[in-house]
Design a protein around this motif. Structure first.
Motif, mmCIF file in Angstrom:
data_model
loop_
_atom_site.group_PDB
_atom_site.id
_atom_site.type_symbol
_atom_site.label_atom_id
_atom_site.label_comp_id
_atom_site.label_asym_id
_atom_site.label_seq_id
_atom_site.Cartn_x
_atom_site.Cartn_y
_atom_site.Cartn_z
ATOM 1 N N PHE A 97 41.838 17.887 26.152
ATOM 2 C CA PHE A 97 41.315 19.117 26.744
ATOM 3 C C PHE A 97 40.803 20.052 25.659
ATOM 4 O O PHE A 97 39.707 20.607 25.774
ATOM 5 C CB PHE A 97 42.403 19.811 27.570
ATOM 6 N N ILE A 98 41.574 20.240 24.609
ATOM 7 C CA ILE A 98 41.156 21.131 23.522
ATOM 8 C C ILE A 98 39.889 20.616 22.861
ATOM 9 O O ILE A 98 38.970 21.381 22.577
ATOM 10 C CB ILE A 98 42.295 21.288 22.491
ATOM 11 N N ARG A 99 39.802 19.312 22.639
ATOM 12 C CA ARG A 99 38.611 18.726 22.013
ATOM 13 C C ARG A 99 37.368 18.852 22.889
ATOM 14 O O ARG A 99 36.282 19.118 22.387
ATOM 15 C CB ARG A 99 38.870 17.253 21.729
ATOM 16 N N ASN A 100 37.510 18.638 24.191
ATOM 17 C CA ASN A 100 36.341 18.540 25.062
ATOM 18 C C ASN A 100 35.936 19.851 25.737
ATOM 19 O O ASN A 100 34.760 20.038 26.051
ATOM 20 C CB ASN A 100 36.565 17.479 26.135
ATOM 21 N N TYR A 101 36.872 20.732 26.008
ATOM 22 C CA TYR A 101 36.571 21.888 26.847
ATOM 23 C C TYR A 101 36.720 23.234 26.146
ATOM 24 O O TYR A 101 36.413 24.259 26.733
ATOM 25 C CB TYR A 101 37.444 21.873 28.092
ATOM 26 N N MET A 102 37.165 23.258 24.922
ATOM 27 C CA MET A 102 37.339 24.534 24.206
ATOM 28 C C MET A 102 36.396 24.605 23.016
ATOM 29 O O MET A 102 36.114 23.583 22.378
ATOM 30 C CB MET A 102 38.784 24.700 23.747
ATOM 31 N N SER A 103 35.927 25.789 22.748
ATOM 32 C CA SER A 103 35.113 26.006 21.551
ATOM 33 C C SER A 103 35.802 27.057 20.688
ATOM 34 O O SER A 103 36.401 28.008 21.192
ATOM 35 C CB SER A 103 33.699 26.447 21.911
#
Length: 105
Positions: A97-103
């Motif tokens: 989730f952190i890799r794909n959906y957070m900037s």
């Protein structure tokens, strides 16, 4: 004629300032901000607490910002609030989730 140019220039200047303030207020309208502080060793735990706090707010539209102060340096993580449901439904794990959906910035 010189007075007209000065007045016109000042009018344009103040109008651009007001427009800039309006754009900034529209941009931050649907943003929930969570501010936290940590050291380098517990950054991941603090980020997870920030994500949980955003999810518990119950807001499903707009963006969420997690501002983490790491020993004087501010790191900002931005996530869309409707993406938090993917994490809570068990469709993805926290690392993905952190890799794909957070900037980060």
């Amino acid at each position: 004629m010189k007075n007209f140019v000065k007045i016109f220039g000042l009018t344009i200047f103040f109008a651009s300032l007001l427009f800039g303030a309006y754009v900034i207020s529209i941009e931050n309208k649907d943003t929930l901000v969570v501010s936290l502080s940590t050291d380098c060793k517990s950054f991941n735990e603090t980020l997870a607490i920030g994500i949980q706090t955003l999810y518990e707010s119950g807001i499903t539209t707009g963006q969420g910002k997690i501002k983490i102060d790491v020993m004087g340096t501010e790191i900002t993580a931005i996530v869309k609030m409707n993406d938090l449901r993917k994490l809570s439904n068990g469709k993805t794990d926290l690392a993905t989730f952190i890799r794909n959906y957070m900037s980060f910035s």
